[in-house]
Design a protein around this motif. Structure first.
Motif, PDB file in Angstrom:
ATOM      1  N   LEU A  99       0.852  -1.191   0.000  1.00 49.70           N
ATOM      2  CA  LEU A  99       0.000   0.000   0.000  1.00 49.70           C
ATOM      3  C   LEU A  99       0.890   1.245   0.000  1.00 49.70           C
ATOM      4  O   LEU A  99       2.066   1.185   0.352  1.00 49.70           O
ATOM      5  CB  LEU A  99      -0.901   0.010   1.234  1.00 49.70           C
ATOM      6  N   SER A 100       0.297   2.375  -0.359  1.00 53.82           N
ATOM      7  CA  SER A 100       1.048   3.637  -0.322  1.00 53.82           C
ATOM      8  C   SER A 100       1.362   3.983   1.133  1.00 53.82           C
ATOM      9  O   SER A 100       0.763   3.445   2.068  1.00 53.82           O
ATOM     10  CB  SER A 100       0.233   4.758  -0.963  1.00 53.82           C
ATOM     11  N   LEU A 101       2.293   4.918   1.310  1.00 60.63           N
ATOM     12  CA  LEU A 101       2.682   5.306   2.658  1.00 60.63           C
ATOM     13  C   LEU A 101       1.512   5.908   3.433  1.00 60.63           C
ATOM     14  O   LEU A 101       1.325   5.620   4.613  1.00 60.63           O
ATOM     15  CB  LEU A 101       3.856   6.300   2.595  1.00 60.63           C
ATOM     16  N   PHE A 102       0.688   6.721   2.761  1.00 55.29           N
ATOM     17  CA  PHE A 102      -0.477   7.318   3.421  1.00 55.29           C
ATOM     18  C   PHE A 102      -1.483   6.242   3.834  1.00 55.29           C
ATOM     19  O   PHE A 102      -1.996   6.252   4.961  1.00 55.29           O
ATOM     20  CB  PHE A 102      -1.155   8.347   2.507  1.00 55.29           C
ATOM     21  N   ASN A 103      -1.771   5.308   2.938  1.00 54.34           N
ATOM     22  CA  ASN A 103      -2.706   4.224   3.268  1.00 54.34           C
ATOM     23  C   ASN A 103      -2.142   3.326   4.369  1.00 54.34           C
ATOM     24  O   ASN A 103      -2.892   2.828   5.212  1.00 54.34           O
ATOM     25  CB  ASN A 103      -3.055   3.413   2.027  1.00 54.34           C
ATOM     26  N   THR A 104      -0.830   3.135   4.371  1.00 58.64           N
ATOM     27  CA  THR A 104      -0.186   2.362   5.436  1.00 58.64           C
ATOM     28  C   THR A 104      -0.376   3.067   6.777  1.00 58.64           C
ATOM     29  O   THR A 104      -0.670   2.428   7.792  1.00 58.64           O
ATOM     30  CB  THR A 104       1.307   2.166   5.137  1.00 58.64           C
ATOM     31  N   PHE A 105      -0.209   4.385   6.780  1.00 63.48           N
ATOM     32  CA  PHE A 105      -0.436   5.169   7.991  1.00 63.48           C
ATOM     33  C   PHE A 105      -1.862   4.984   8.494  1.00 63.48           C
ATOM     34  O   PHE A 105      -2.096   4.791   9.696  1.00 63.48           O
ATOM     35  CB  PHE A 105      -0.146   6.653   7.723  1.00 63.48           C
ATOM     36  N   LEU A 106      -2.836   5.029   7.587  1.00 66.19           N
ATOM     37  CA  LEU A 106      -4.235   4.830   7.971  1.00 66.19           C
ATOM     38  C   LEU A 106      -4.463   3.432   8.542  1.00 66.19           C
ATOM     39  O   LEU A 106      -5.226   3.262   9.504  1.00 66.19           O
ATOM     40  CB  LEU A 106      -5.155   5.079   6.778  1.00 66.19           C
ATOM     41  N   VAL A 107      -3.813   2.434   7.963  1.00 63.92           N
ATOM     42  CA  VAL A 107      -3.937   1.062   8.471  1.00 63.92           C
ATOM     43  C   VAL A 107      -3.353   0.969   9.882  1.00 63.92           C
ATOM     44  O   VAL A 107      -3.939   0.333  10.764  1.00 63.92           O
ATOM     45  CB  VAL A 107      -3.247   0.058   7.516  1.00 63.92           C
ATOM     46  N   ILE A 108      -2.214   1.616  10.115  1.00 69.74           N
ATOM     47  CA  ILE A 108      -1.591   1.589  11.444  1.00 69.74           C
ATOM     48  C   ILE A 108      -2.507   2.247  12.472  1.00 69.74           C
ATOM     49  O   ILE A 108      -2.744   1.692  13.553  1.00 69.74           O
ATOM     50  CB  ILE A 108      -0.204   2.263  11.420  1.00 69.74           C
ATOM     51  N   VAL A 109      -3.041   3.414  12.147  1.00 65.61           N
ATOM     52  CA  VAL A 109      -3.947   4.109  13.076  1.00 65.61           C
ATOM     53  C   VAL A 109      -5.196   3.261  13.326  1.00 65.61           C
ATOM     54  O   VAL A 109      -5.631   3.096  14.473  1.00 65.61           O
ATOM     55  CB  VAL A 109      -4.313   5.512  12.540  1.00 65.61           C
ATOM     56  N   GLY A 110      -5.757   2.712  12.270  1.00 69.13           N
ATOM     57  CA  GLY A 110      -6.934   1.857  12.420  1.00 69.13           C
ATOM     58  C   GLY A 110      -6.656   0.630  13.276  1.00 69.13           C
ATOM     59  O   GLY A 110      -7.479   0.237  14.108  1.00 69.13           O
ATOM     60  N   THR A 111      -5.494   0.037  13.080  1.00 66.75           N
ATOM     61  CA  THR A 111      -5.105  -1.133  13.875  1.00 66.75           C
ATOM     62  C   THR A 111      -5.001  -0.773  15.351  1.00 66.75           C
ATOM     63  O   THR A 111      -5.509  -1.497  16.212  1.00 66.75           O
ATOM     64  CB  THR A 111      -3.754  -1.694  13.373  1.00 66.75           C
ATOM     65  N   LEU A 112      -4.356   0.348  15.647  1.00 65.67           N
ATOM     66  CA  LEU A 112      -4.184   0.755  17.045  1.00 65.67           C
ATOM     67  C   LEU A 112      -5.521   1.094  17.699  1.00 65.67           C
ATOM     68  O   LEU A 112      -5.745   0.752  18.864  1.00 65.67           O
ATOM     69  CB  LEU A 112      -3.215   1.932  17.141  1.00 65.67           C
ATOM     70  N   VAL A 113      -6.410   1.724  16.962  1.00 64.62           N
ATOM     71  CA  VAL A 113      -7.730   2.048  17.516  1.00 64.62           C
ATOM     72  C   VAL A 113      -8.539   0.775  17.726  1.00 64.62           C
ATOM     73  O   VAL A 113      -9.133   0.573  18.786  1.00 64.62           O
ATOM     74  CB  VAL A 113      -8.480   3.046  16.606  1.00 64.62           C
ATOM     75  N   PHE A 114      -8.545  -0.104  16.728  1.00 63.91           N
ATOM     76  CA  PHE A 114      -9.332  -1.333  16.821  1.00 63.91           C
ATOM     77  C   PHE A 114      -8.831  -2.242  17.949  1.00 63.91           C
ATOM     78  O   PHE A 114      -9.630  -2.847  18.675  1.00 63.91           O
ATOM     79  CB  PHE A 114      -9.300  -2.090  15.490  1.00 63.91           C
TER      80      PHE A 114
END
Length: 128
Positions: A85-100
């Protein structure tokens, strides 16, 4: 497989660190957010007191930082290196993972913290 008597068993199951016979938590499901922090006062099997002193679990905040970093690194490896994934989408995945996984991270951190201070004694223990 996880076996009773190992620290990993107590950490991953949230069971009493001294006897591994029952859950430390009133509700085993960390996603019931109303009871996320509610713990039993003592183990009904071995009478181990879970809150060793007032504010004992404040130390788990330091552990949660490390556990959170581990989850974030895992999310990065999966999103960026494996899924490309792009760096921005990777960032969103990381934030989503931490929240979930926030409730799981909190519980794991508490389990790790108490297991640092209380050792497994097995079935041959006497109440404190």
């Amino acid at each position: 497989m996880l076996k009773k008597g190992t620290k990993l068993y107590s950490i991953l199951t949230g069971s009493c660190p001294k006897c591994h016979e029952e859950s430390m938590y009133v509700d085993k499901n960390p996603y019931h957010l109303g009871t996320l922090f509610k713990m039993e006062e003592r183990c009904s099997h071995c009478q181990t007191k879970y809150k060793l002193e007032p504010s004992f679990f404040y130390g788990a905040m330091y552990v949660s930082y490390g556990v959170g970093i581990a989850f974030a690194v895992a999310a990065f490896v999966i999103a960026f290196l494996i899924l490309e994934l792009s760096l921005f989408n990777t960032f969103l995945v990381i934030v989503g993972t931490l929240v979930f996984f926030m409730p799981v991270i909190i519980r794991l951190s508490r389990n790790i913290w108490i297991n640092i201070f209380i050792k497994y004694k097995g079935k041959s223990i006497l109440p404190d």
